[in-house]
Design an enzyme around this catalytic site. Structure first.
Site, PDB file in Angstrom:
ATOM      1  CD1 TRP A  79      23.977  21.416 -23.211  1.00 44.38           C
ATOM      2  CD2 TRP A  79      24.837  21.402 -21.719  1.00 44.38           C
ATOM      3  NE1 TRP A  79      23.655  19.891 -23.366  1.00 44.38           N
ATOM      4  CE2 TRP A  79      24.798  20.486 -21.677  1.00 44.38           C
ATOM      5  CE3 TRP A  79      25.254  21.881 -20.496  1.00 44.38           C
ATOM      6  CZ2 TRP A  79      25.530  19.248 -21.030  1.00 44.38           C
ATOM      7  CZ3 TRP A  79      26.022  21.457 -19.943  1.00 44.38           C
ATOM      8  CH2 TRP A  79      25.964  19.539 -19.783  1.00 44.38           C
ATOM      9  CG  HIS A  80      26.247  24.771 -17.699  1.00 43.08           C
ATOM     10  ND1 HIS A  80      26.716  25.007 -19.001  1.00 43.08           N
ATOM     11  CD2 HIS A  80      27.134  23.873 -17.355  1.00 43.08           C
ATOM     12  CE1 HIS A  80      27.872  24.280 -19.185  1.00 43.08           C
ATOM     13  NE2 HIS A  80      27.980  23.073 -18.131  1.00 43.08           N
ATOM     14  N   GLY A  81      21.471  24.819 -18.046  1.00 50.17           N
ATOM     15  CA  GLY A  81      20.383  25.029 -16.752  1.00 50.17           C
ATOM     16  C   GLY A  81      19.338  26.485 -17.451  1.00 50.17           C
TER      17      GLY A  81
END
Length: 468
Positions: free
Chosen positions: A322-324
């Protein structure tokens, strides 16, 4: 546009507040907020406003259909509509955030260029997609009422305080406040002070200590020693905390000015005595989102140890991703997944028997290593940094001082930042009297003036979580 920019502080925010409170009708006030939010997003991402509005439309139409099919004889069709709506929303996120990553890895495997033009990542797409999904899922579960006004649902999705970097606000949190909130002088005062505190975290602390990690990680690995790499890790840990918690404070404060009450997103995570506790205190809106919509539906900890291990690893692989769209984020997620599994299976029982100081050092150690993995996308750079942290290399402090004055300036702010990460202020009881209210407001005015001065004198002013 960012909260710590002069265009926001001197133009956008004052005009929005003025227009909002000139209007007496709730519909007009909501209209002001909706138009201001669209303008806020369009300021930096004009072509992606349509994408956000279409995502809101998908949730709106899907929600109305799910609500309409809420009868015993139409449950299968209702479930199908729910699944299609979620697939469209997640698919939109995948295309714009993960398609480039997928194509790059396919090209690497095939050994040839597929000649696919890369897509630009829309700011805040992860945050507003998760907000929209929470509305659709909660509606399907009968936890919220259907929103029959498209513009009010779009206001929930696009509300500028939390649009591009969170916190992830659940629809059920502000469901009643969209039409029935009551603004008050106390909310305006408290919200303004909370905004200034968040701005101070960002401008005075995060931006200043960031100089250390930015310079060190962008420089040559051979030029630095072990001690300065650990200082860089501490610097980045403080930067990302004050950057993100500062943004959350500003979002909560701005929401309160307009009568909305968002839930807290941080609770002094750097006082944690275990990794489990750390993730109960850090980015709470994301942790609880994955808990409520992924971990618990998978079975949580109710289906045996093997299933527990599987569920945690799924959640943390998704949390990292989700963060990248980079492998270092996946590794970072799996790193925490393994630590949390170890704590839940046996390590927590051992930790509970140890002195608090040892538990604190244990937690701080693994959190700092985690931030190095999180921060450095380039694997060779990451491995070199970790290697230098654990295999002693002396630091030429005279050379550092001579060539990099910004590092020394950042180091001077480290003690202040470290002090500020502890909940000292909560232990101070301030009487609710007029003199103390005036004093608190005066302190906030001074902080605001200092922030403006720092903004004018510094060129470094991004928000880390904008890229997620």
């Amino acid at each position: 546009m960012v909260f710590s920019s002069l265009s926001f502080l001197y133009l956008f925010l004052p005009v929005t507040i003025l227009l909002y409170f000139i209007c007496k009708n709730r519909v007009y006030r909501n209209t002001v907020l909706l138009l201001a939010s669209i303008l806020f997003y369009a300021w930096g991402e004009p072509k992606f406003v349509v994408l956000m509005l279409l995502a809101s439309l998908v949730a709106y139409v899907g929600g109305l259909w799910i609500h309409h099919l809420d009868r015993a004889e139409t449950q299968k069709l209702r479930k199908a509509v729910f699944i299609v709506t979620c697939v469209l929303l997640v698919g939109n996120l995948f295309v714009f955030k993960y398609l480039n990553f997928t194509i790059d890895n396919i090209e690497l495997l095939l050994g040839r260029d597929l000649h696919v033009a890369p897509l630009v990542l829309p700011i805040g797409i992860s945050f507003y997609t998760f907000q929209i999904l929470s509305y659709v899922i909660d509606l399907y579960r009968h936890d919220v009422h259907v929103q029959k006004n498209y513009f009010y649902l779009t206001l929930y999705v696009s509300f500028f305080p939390q649009l591009i970097a969170g916190p992830i606000v659940r629809y059920q949190t502000i469901e009643d406040e969209i039409l029935h909130r009551k603004e008050s002088l106390r909310d305006i005062t408290e919200g303004s002070r909370r905004f200034i505190i968040g701005l101070s975290k960002k401008v005075l602390l995060a931006n200043t200590v960031a100089n250390i990690s930015v310079i060190i990680y962008e420089g040559s690995t051979a030029a630095w020693g072990t001690s300065i790499y650990w200082i860089a890790a501490i610097s980045y840990a403080l930067q990302i905390y004050f950057d993100f918690s500062g943004y959350s404070d500003m979002a909560i404060g701005l929401g309160r000015i307009f009568g909305f009450h968002f839930l807290e997103n941080f609770n002094y995570p750097y006082i944690s005595l275990s990794i489990t506790e750390f993730w109960r205190r850090w980015h709470i809106s994301l942790s609880t989102w994955f808990r409520d919509y992924i971990y618990i539906p998978l079975g949580g900890n109710r289906a045996g140890k093997l299933r527990l291990v599987f569920n945690i690893m799924v959640v943390w692989c998704l949390t990292g991703f989700w963060h990248g769209a980079q492998w270092n984020f996946v590794i970072w997620g799996l790193y925490y997944g393994i630590l949390l599994i170890l704590e839940k299976l046996f390590l927590q029982k051992l930790l509970d028997k140890l002195p608090g100081a040892i538990r604190y050092i244990y937690t701080a150690f693994f959190v700092l290593v985690g931030w190095v993995i999180f921060n450095l996308v380039d694997f060779s750079q990451m491995l070199a940094a970790l290697k230098t942290m654990f295999i002693f290399v002396p630091t030429d402090w005279i050379g550092v001082a001579a060539q990099n004055s910004e590092i020394l300036r950042g180091i001077l702010f480290l003690p202040l930042a470290i002090l500020a990460m502890f909940p000292w202020a909560k232990k101070i009881r301030i009487p609710n009297s007029l003199p103390f209210e005036i004093a608190k407001n005066a302190v906030c005015v001074v902080l605001l003036l200092l922030c403006i001065q720092f903004i004018l004198s510094s060129s470094y002013n991004p928000f880390i979580y904008f890229r997620f």
